[in-house]
Design an enzyme around this catalytic site. Structure first.
Site, mmCIF file in Angstrom:
data_model
loop_
_atom_site.group_PDB
_atom_site.id
_atom_site.type_symbol
_atom_site.label_atom_id
_atom_site.label_comp_id
_atom_site.label_asym_id
_atom_site.label_seq_id
_atom_site.Cartn_x
_atom_site.Cartn_y
_atom_site.Cartn_z
ATOM 1 N N GLU A 1 -7.279 9.329 -5.991
ATOM 2 C CA GLU A 1 -7.832 8.263 -6.837
ATOM 3 C C GLU A 1 -8.897 8.745 -7.823
ATOM 4 O OE1 GLU A 1 -9.198 5.244 -4.113
ATOM 5 O OE2 GLU A 1 -7.206 4.899 -3.297
ATOM 6 N N ASN B 1 -2.818 12.033 -5.312
ATOM 7 C CA ASN B 1 -2.460 10.719 -4.764
ATOM 8 C C ASN B 1 -3.250 9.611 -5.469
ATOM 9 O OD1 ASN B 1 -1.069 9.293 -2.522
ATOM 10 N ND2 ASN B 1 -3.132 8.887 -1.728
ATOM 11 N N HIS C 1 0.318 0.202 -2.726
ATOM 12 C CA HIS C 1 -0.288 -0.987 -2.118
ATOM 13 C C HIS C 1 0.063 -2.160 -3.032
ATOM 14 C CE1 HIS C 1 -2.493 1.090 0.971
ATOM 15 N NE2 HIS C 1 -2.980 1.929 0.090
ATOM 16 N N GLU D 1 1.518 5.116 0.821
ATOM 17 C CA GLU D 1 0.707 4.078 1.492
ATOM 18 C C GLU D 1 1.314 2.688 1.317
ATOM 19 O OE1 GLU D 1 -3.498 4.461 0.584
ATOM 20 O OE2 GLU D 1 -3.377 6.647 0.495
ATOM 21 N N ASP E 1 2.491 -0.897 1.394
ATOM 22 C CA ASP E 1 2.401 -2.188 2.078
ATOM 23 C C ASP E 1 2.529 -3.282 1.027
ATOM 24 O OD1 ASP E 1 -0.249 -2.106 1.034
ATOM 25 O OD2 ASP E 1 -1.131 -1.698 2.998
HETATM 26 C C1 XIL Z 1 -8.503 2.778 3.979
HETATM 27 C C2 XIL Z 1 -8.305 2.593 5.472
HETATM 28 O O1 XIL Z 1 -7.074 1.987 5.714
HETATM 29 C C3 XIL Z 1 -9.439 1.766 6.052
HETATM 30 O O2 XIL Z 1 -9.351 1.746 7.459
HETATM 31 C C4 XIL Z 1 -10.780 2.320 5.617
HETATM 32 O O3 XIL Z 1 -11.799 1.449 6.043
HETATM 33 C C5 XIL Z 1 -10.858 2.502 4.109
HETATM 34 O O4 XIL Z 1 -9.765 3.300 3.679
HETATM 35 N N1 XIL Z 1 -6.322 4.126 -0.440
HETATM 36 C C6 XIL Z 1 -6.403 5.254 0.367
HETATM 37 C C7 XIL Z 1 -6.691 5.107 1.809
HETATM 38 O O5 XIL Z 1 -6.129 6.374 -0.104
HETATM 39 O O6 XIL Z 1 -7.405 6.192 2.316
HETATM 40 C C8 XIL Z 1 -7.412 3.809 2.104
HETATM 41 O O7 XIL Z 1 -7.528 3.679 3.512
HETATM 42 C C9 XIL Z 1 -6.701 2.640 1.474
HETATM 43 C C10 XIL Z 1 -6.625 2.789 -0.009
#
Ligand code: XIL
Length: 353
Positions: free
Chosen positions: A147, A194, A230, A259, A261
């Protein structure tokens, strides 16, 4: 046994295997992964059983971030991440590492320290070397930098960007150096950049693509791009995702869905509407089909697999129900759609990897 009987037996076996779990349905064409946490494995037997049954790839949800891995400058705590690696090995899963540099999950001692350029550079280098070497042979792919861009495509202000300082180190400064350090520490590991909210295109996508082109041209050891995914129901169309994934695979880079969802609006008891569950299933299925159809898209990973343990309700107010299994570990329509996509799709472009 006659040949016909053998054929019958094999095809029966094939059907039952394909329907068994996500990992068997994938038939080795892609890794099917999830983020996981060691506390849930210990505390919740349904969590552990579902994780081992469905997935052949695991990524620590938090345990390889600076905050948990390095509680003090001179103290690494590898135990929770090591537990996850052991669980993965025992269950025939590969491990993705996440993440070496991020603007979040920075421990207080690091955020509050008044570092000189040299000190911070040294800390970053030591960290990447120590962590990547510790997991060499166990972690097959790393999210090296996470990020790093703002939505408008500019580089994000962070402890890493502001100092050591991008201007002092060429166009992509610390990002490029992180890849070189990780590669030196484990030449076998695949190294990923990522990010999120670029999957449908736009200025952030263009910026990441420009960086990827530049890295390829100059031989920076970048293996691929992690598409976090996400999503909400409005986030993206399959056509847009196909275009952005192909933009990177056309450069000869890999893509991992890292990731995935799909969060849904929920009522005060955490329930989504049945209609949204169906739309969610459709989107999950489309993401899986899109990845399977593109040579070079080699992993599909969800960010948690049960609504009982998902990060979504904490991160997005009035949203939830974003994963494949409900609070009681019942498979949702989204699970059926992913299983169906994995079972149906045949790869046209030969071997996937
Ligand atoms: C999130 C986790 O799921 C949480 O448990 C934590 O509190 C914060 O981080 N992008 C990412 C992940 O790359 O590392 C993040 O994970 C969600 C967003």
């Amino acid at each position: 046994m006659s040949f016909l009987r053998i054929v019958l037996l094999v095809s029966l076996l094939g059907t039952s295997l394909a329907a068994d779990s996500l990992r068997t349905a994938a038939r080795g064409r892609v890794h099917v992964g999830t983020a996981a946490r060691p506390g849930f494995i210990i505390a919740d037997s349904r969590y552990a059983a579902t994780l081992a049954r469905e997935f052949d790839q695991l990524e620590p949800e938090n345990e390889m971030k600076w905050l948990l891995l390095r509680p003090a400058r001179d103290h690494f705590d590898f135990a929770p991440a090591d537990d996850l690696v052991r669980f993965a090995k025992q269950n025939g899963m590969v491990v993705r590492g996440h993440t070496l540099l991020w603007h979040q999950a920075v421990p207080k001692w690091l955020a509050d320290g008044e570092w000189t350029w040299n000190e911070l550079s040294q800390l970053m280098a030591d960290h990447i070397q120590t962590v990547v070497k510790h997991f060499a042979g166990s972690v097959y792919a790393w999210d090296v930098v996470n990020e790093a861009f703002h939505p408008d495509g500019s580089l994000r202000s962070s402890i890493w960007y502001d100092s050591p300082g991008i201007g002092a180190e060429g166009p992509y400064g610390y990002i490029e150096r992180a890849f070189a350090l990780a590669h030196a520490a484990d030449p076998q590991a695949k190294l990923f950049y990522n990010d999120y909210a670029f999957e449908a295109g736009g200025p952030k996508f263009e910026a990441i693509l420009a960086m990827a082109r530049d890295f390829k041209k100059r031989g920076v050891p970048l293996s691929g791009i992690g598409f976090q995914c996400h999503f909400s129901l409005e986030s993206i169309s399959a056509a847009a995702l196909e275009r952005t994934v192909r933009a990177f695979t056309d450069l000869g880079l890999e893509v991992h869905i890292t990731e995935l969802d799909v969060r849904l609006p929920v009522d005060s008891t955490g329930q989504p509407s049945p209609k949204d569950l169906e739309r969610q299933a459709q989107l999950y299925g489309e993401v899986v089909r899109t990845c399977l159809e593109i040579r070079g898209c080699n992993a599909i990973q969800v960010w948690g697999f049960t609504d009982a343990r998902s990060w979504i309700p904490r991160a997005f107010q009035r949203y939830g129900a974003g994963t494949l299994f409900d609070q009681e570990y019942r498979a949702k329509p989204a699970y059926a759609a992913v299983l169906d996509s994995l079972s149906q799709t045949t790869t046209t472009g030969g071997s996937h990897k």
